[in-house]
Design a protein around this motif. Structure first.
Motif, mmCIF file in Angstrom:
data_model
loop_
_atom_site.group_PDB
_atom_site.id
_atom_site.type_symbol
_atom_site.label_atom_id
_atom_site.label_comp_id
_atom_site.label_asym_id
_atom_site.label_seq_id
_atom_site.Cartn_x
_atom_site.Cartn_y
_atom_site.Cartn_z
ATOM 1 N N THR A 148 -8.251 9.700 -3.012
ATOM 2 C CA THR A 148 -7.828 8.301 -3.015
ATOM 3 C C THR A 148 -6.665 8.088 -2.058
ATOM 4 N N VAL A 206 0.824 -1.196 0.000
ATOM 5 C CA VAL A 206 0.000 0.000 0.000
ATOM 6 C C VAL A 206 0.866 1.256 0.000
ATOM 7 N N THR A 227 -7.908 8.175 1.520
ATOM 8 C CA THR A 227 -8.636 6.941 1.832
ATOM 9 C C THR A 227 -7.684 5.778 2.056
ATOM 10 N N LEU A 228 -6.695 5.634 1.186
ATOM 11 C CA LEU A 228 -5.720 4.548 1.337
ATOM 12 C C LEU A 228 -4.934 4.687 2.641
ATOM 13 N N GLU A 229 -4.548 5.908 2.966
ATOM 14 C CA GLU A 229 -3.788 6.124 4.196
ATOM 15 C C GLU A 229 -4.632 5.831 5.430
ATOM 16 N N LYS A 269 -7.097 3.697 5.591
ATOM 17 C CA LYS A 269 -7.240 2.238 5.658
ATOM 18 C C LYS A 269 -5.949 1.577 6.114
ATOM 19 N N ALA A 270 -4.814 2.191 5.766
ATOM 20 C CA ALA A 270 -3.515 1.647 6.166
ATOM 21 C C ALA A 270 -3.160 2.064 7.594
ATOM 22 N N ILE A 325 0.704 4.393 -2.602
ATOM 23 C CA ILE A 325 0.523 5.770 -2.151
ATOM 24 C C ILE A 325 1.654 6.649 -2.684
#
Length: 70
Positions: free
Chosen positions: A53, A1, A56-58, A60-61, A5
């Motif tokens: 995006t 991930v 959101t990824l951060e 979730k991570a 990113i």
């Protein structure tokens, strides 16, 4: 991930550069102006979507969101 990113962040910086170059070329910096460059409009939308995006990824991570200029 983290690699994804990083890639998205590099793309985001490239979009910022391209938007700035197009705005400078046309000397139009107001997206609401009729004179605003047509090429910069979709680039701004793409940049905003990439920013969302990345956030959101951060989240979730479990890492803090990257602070980017919008």
């Amino acid at each position: 991930v983290a690699s994804l990113i990083g890639d998205l962040d590099r793309t985001l910086r490239q979009l910022d550069f391209e938007i700035g170059a197009e705005e400078e070329r046309t000397k139009s910096f107001d997206p609401d102006s009729i004179a605003y460059p047509p090429l910069a409009r979709p680039l701004r939308i793409r940049r905003d979507n990439l920013t969302a995006t990345i956030v959101t990824l951060e989240l979730k991570a479990g890492s803090p969101a990257i602070q980017t200029a919008a």
